[in-house]
Design a protein around this motif. Structure first.
Motif, mmCIF file in Angstrom:
data_model
loop_
_atom_site.group_PDB
_atom_site.id
_atom_site.type_symbol
_atom_site.label_atom_id
_atom_site.label_comp_id
_atom_site.label_asym_id
_atom_site.label_seq_id
_atom_site.Cartn_x
_atom_site.Cartn_y
_atom_site.Cartn_z
ATOM 1 N N VAL A 36 0.856 -1.190 0.000
ATOM 2 C CA VAL A 36 0.000 0.000 0.000
ATOM 3 C C VAL A 36 0.889 1.237 0.000
ATOM 4 O O VAL A 36 1.633 1.489 0.952
ATOM 5 C CB VAL A 36 -0.946 -0.014 1.210
ATOM 6 C CG1 VAL A 36 -1.827 1.226 1.206
ATOM 7 C CG2 VAL A 36 -1.812 -1.274 1.195
ATOM 8 N N LYS A 38 -0.394 4.407 -0.793
ATOM 9 C CA LYS A 38 -1.273 5.588 -0.834
ATOM 10 C C LYS A 38 -0.629 6.738 -0.050
ATOM 11 O O LYS A 38 0.356 6.525 0.676
ATOM 12 C CB LYS A 38 -2.631 5.229 -0.237
ATOM 13 C CG LYS A 38 -2.602 4.912 1.249
ATOM 14 C CD LYS A 38 -3.946 4.387 1.733
ATOM 15 C CE LYS A 38 -3.896 4.045 3.215
ATOM 16 N NZ LYS A 38 -5.080 3.299 3.657
ATOM 17 N N TYR A 42 2.797 6.923 2.342
ATOM 18 C CA TYR A 42 2.794 7.378 3.748
ATOM 19 C C TYR A 42 3.891 8.432 3.959
ATOM 20 O O TYR A 42 4.536 8.488 5.003
ATOM 21 C CB TYR A 42 2.976 6.194 4.713
ATOM 22 C CG TYR A 42 1.823 5.206 4.777
ATOM 23 C CD1 TYR A 42 1.331 4.581 3.634
ATOM 24 C CD2 TYR A 42 1.219 4.870 5.991
ATOM 25 C CE1 TYR A 42 0.277 3.669 3.700
ATOM 26 C CE2 TYR A 42 0.164 3.950 6.064
ATOM 27 C CZ TYR A 42 -0.292 3.360 4.912
ATOM 28 O OH TYR A 42 -1.320 2.446 4.967
ATOM 29 N N TRP A 84 -8.969 1.784 -4.591
ATOM 30 C CA TRP A 84 -10.249 1.336 -3.995
ATOM 31 C C TRP A 84 -11.153 2.428 -3.452
ATOM 32 O O TRP A 84 -12.234 2.147 -2.968
ATOM 33 C CB TRP A 84 -9.984 0.326 -2.888
ATOM 34 C CG TRP A 84 -8.968 0.787 -1.879
ATOM 35 C CD1 TRP A 84 -9.126 1.801 -0.974
ATOM 36 C CD2 TRP A 84 -7.654 0.257 -1.678
ATOM 37 N NE1 TRP A 84 -7.991 1.921 -0.212
ATOM 38 C CE2 TRP A 84 -7.076 0.999 -0.626
ATOM 39 C CE3 TRP A 84 -6.916 -0.769 -2.276
ATOM 40 C CZ2 TRP A 84 -5.774 0.739 -0.171
ATOM 41 C CZ3 TRP A 84 -5.639 -1.006 -1.816
ATOM 42 C CH2 TRP A 84 -5.087 -0.265 -0.779
ATOM 43 N N HIS A 162 -12.312 -5.627 4.588
ATOM 44 C CA HIS A 162 -11.395 -4.915 5.467
ATOM 45 C C HIS A 162 -11.586 -5.366 6.905
ATOM 46 O O HIS A 162 -12.660 -5.216 7.474
ATOM 47 C CB HIS A 162 -11.610 -3.403 5.358
ATOM 48 C CG HIS A 162 -10.578 -2.614 6.116
ATOM 49 N ND1 HIS A 162 -9.281 -2.482 5.668
ATOM 50 C CD2 HIS A 162 -10.639 -1.962 7.295
ATOM 51 C CE1 HIS A 162 -8.594 -1.765 6.539
ATOM 52 N NE2 HIS A 162 -9.386 -1.430 7.543
ATOM 53 N N ALA A 197 -4.951 -5.986 6.558
ATOM 54 C CA ALA A 197 -3.935 -4.933 6.480
ATOM 55 C C ALA A 197 -2.814 -5.322 7.458
ATOM 56 O O ALA A 197 -2.741 -6.480 7.891
ATOM 57 C CB ALA A 197 -4.564 -3.590 6.811
ATOM 58 N N SER A 198 -1.952 -4.383 7.807
ATOM 59 C CA SER A 198 -0.772 -4.737 8.623
ATOM 60 C C SER A 198 -1.140 -5.493 9.891
ATOM 61 O O SER A 198 -0.541 -6.526 10.209
ATOM 62 C CB SER A 198 0.008 -3.474 8.998
ATOM 63 O OG SER A 198 0.527 -2.866 7.848
ATOM 64 N N ARG A 213 -2.595 -6.902 2.504
ATOM 65 C CA ARG A 213 -2.320 -5.512 2.134
ATOM 66 C C ARG A 213 -1.484 -4.845 3.227
ATOM 67 O O ARG A 213 -1.976 -4.521 4.290
ATOM 68 C CB ARG A 213 -3.638 -4.739 1.956
ATOM 69 C CG ARG A 213 -4.581 -5.348 0.898
ATOM 70 C CD ARG A 213 -5.776 -4.454 0.622
ATOM 71 N NE ARG A 213 -6.570 -4.171 1.781
ATOM 72 C CZ ARG A 213 -7.634 -4.876 2.176
ATOM 73 N NH1 ARG A 213 -8.039 -5.933 1.483
ATOM 74 N NH2 ARG A 213 -8.309 -4.527 3.248
ATOM 75 N N GLY A 214 -0.206 -4.659 2.933
ATOM 76 C CA GLY A 214 0.705 -4.083 3.929
ATOM 77 C C GLY A 214 0.893 -2.593 3.688
ATOM 78 O O GLY A 214 1.323 -2.188 2.615
ATOM 79 N N GLY A 215 0.562 -1.787 4.685
ATOM 80 C CA GLY A 215 0.740 -0.341 4.576
ATOM 81 C C GLY A 215 1.790 0.147 5.554
ATOM 82 O O GLY A 215 3.003 0.089 5.279
ATOM 83 N N VAL A 216 1.348 0.564 6.726
ATOM 84 C CA VAL A 216 2.237 1.202 7.696
ATOM 85 C C VAL A 216 3.471 0.335 8.014
ATOM 86 O O VAL A 216 4.586 0.854 8.152
ATOM 87 C CB VAL A 216 1.414 1.569 8.964
ATOM 88 C CG1 VAL A 216 0.767 0.358 9.610
ATOM 89 C CG2 VAL A 216 2.236 2.321 9.978
HETATM 90 C C1 LIG Z 1 -4.660 2.047 4.108
HETATM 91 C C2 LIG Z 1 -5.226 0.715 3.800
HETATM 92 C C3 LIG Z 1 -4.495 -0.454 4.058
HETATM 93 C C4 LIG Z 1 -3.158 -0.441 4.774
HETATM 94 O O1 LIG Z 1 -3.385 -0.383 6.160
HETATM 95 P P1 LIG Z 1 -2.162 -0.429 7.190
HETATM 96 O O2 LIG Z 1 -2.808 -0.517 8.506
HETATM 97 O O3 LIG Z 1 -1.417 0.845 6.985
HETATM 98 O O4 LIG Z 1 -1.359 -1.617 6.832
HETATM 99 C C5 LIG Z 1 -5.034 -1.667 3.682
HETATM 100 N N1 LIG Z 1 -6.248 -1.733 3.085
HETATM 101 C C6 LIG Z 1 -6.992 -0.639 2.833
HETATM 102 C C7 LIG Z 1 -8.313 -0.797 2.174
HETATM 103 C C8 LIG Z 1 -6.508 0.622 3.183
HETATM 104 O O5 LIG Z 1 -7.254 1.703 2.926
#
Ligand SMILES: *Cc1c(COP(=O)(O)O)cnc(C)c1O
Length: 343
Positions: A36, A38, A42, A84, A162, A197-198, A213-216
């Motif tokens: 991720v 976006k 970050y 998304w 989610h 997610a994370s 889905r890995g973000g932070v």
């Molecule tokens: C931002 C986001 C993520 C990432 O989340 P983190 O907690 O930062 O890993 C995953 N999925 C969706 C739909 C998001 O909007």
């Protein structure tokens, strides 16, 4: 204060850390990673972060909206890419023509995507109604998607949800619901399924999905928050911090970094100068007061705690916010962004 552009703080992004974190997340989750990127990765730079994650084996990239996805395509990134979050009139035609998959949460979006010939990931609400198709609509939406797919105007590449992370009990109920979704959509033959997610990818590595889905966490920050401010929770998971923010003292007791560069009020936040840890007295518009620093010295606001530098988490505590807001806020500002590593 002097011109902010002449004294811009330097934000150094270590692409090798993002590459390494991507590998580590896939190992923890036992699944490939959708990285991720976006909000300008970050704050770390979307294209740089995307390339670094792909070098670490990420099989997909994810952003919030179609314009962010278009910017990645314009930067020459050809990897599978999902957007998304859509406003009232998203440009699904542009998405289709640039091979950008779109996440679909409403029947109106489903029709628009079919009209534009876009590839989609259908989002199912498996919890308490954040967004995605409500359980009462699942069958109708699946039937309609099937019909559009048979006609050849739509391709359902994935289904997703989610995971809210409110409690283990609620999470497990959502994961069970998502297994139900995966059974219901079988005739659509989606290639990808993803819910975590994370937080979820770390907590539930055994869950049924093709991607996480890995973000932070991709940026070396722990998803559960700042902990004790030492950054040790992220390190315990094998994650490396990806960003280092430095600023120069333009006068005794003052560094050239402030609100204009994305800082928040952070009285008491630590700053490393040589081997001295000093404390922020007050953040101002372009300058921050750090008693004890001498003109010409360089202050590290945050970086790698394993090298004695303050963590992003310490700044999150100082600013009474969450760790990723500290880095994300840097993104839109006047900074000297320098990337190293896998490009
Ligand atoms: C931002 C986001 C993520 C990432 O989340 P983190 O907690 O930062 O890993 C995953 N999925 C969706 C739909 C998001 O909007």
């Amino acid at each position: 204060m002097s011109e902010p552009t002449l004294t811009a703080p330097s934000f150094q992004v270590d692409g090798h850390a993002i590459t390494s974190n991507t590998r580590q997340l896939a190992a923890l989750a036992k699944k490939p990673v959708l990285a991720v990127v976006k909000a300008n990765g970050y704050g770390h730079g979307a294209a740089l972060s995307a390339r670094a994650a792909l070098a670490g084996g990420a099989t997909w990239l994810g952003v919030a909206d179609v314009p962010e996805a278009i910017r990645l395509r314009n930067a020459g990134i050809t990897a599978p890419l999902l957007a998304w979050l859509h406003g009232s009139d998203p440009d699904f035609r542009a998405a289709a023509s640039l091979s950008i998959d779109v996440g679909i949460s409403t029947e109106q979006q489903l029709e628009a995507a079919a009209h534009a010939g876009a590839r989609v990931h259908l989002k199912f609400d498996t919890g308490l109604g954040r967004n995605g198709f409500a359980v009462g609509d699942w069958q109708r939406v699946i039937d309609r998607a099937d019909e559009l797919q048979q006609r050849g105007t739509l391709r359902v590449q994935g289904v997703f949800s989610h995971l809210a992370g409110t409690s283990e009990h609620a999470d497990r109920a959502q994961l069970a619901q998502f297994e139900q979704v995966q059974r219901l959509v079988r005739r659509l033959e989606p290639v990808e399924t993803h819910i975590a997610a994370s937080n979820g990818l770390i907590a539930y590595p055994e869950h049924e999905a093709s991607l996480v889905r890995g973000g932070v966490s991709l940026y070396g920050l722990h998803p559960s928050g700042h902990g004790d401010g030492s950054g040790s929770e992220a390190r315990a998971l094998g994650l490396l911090p990806a960003g280092r923010l430095q600023a120069r003292a333009t006068a005794d007791g003052q560094i050239a970094a402030g609100f204009a560069h994305g800082l928040l009020p952070a009285s008491g936040a630590p700053v490393l100068v040589g081997d001295r840890t000093l404390r922020v007295a007050q953040v101002g518009a372009y300058a921050t007061t750090v008693p004890g620093i001498r003109s010409g010295e360089t202050a590290t606001l945050f970086g790698d705690p394993s090298e004695g530098e303050p963590s992003v988490d310490a700044w999150a505590i100082g600013s009474a916010t969450i760790n990723y807001e500290i880095t994300t806020r840097l993104g839109g500002h006047e900074l000297d962004l320098q990337g190293t590593g896998a490009a």
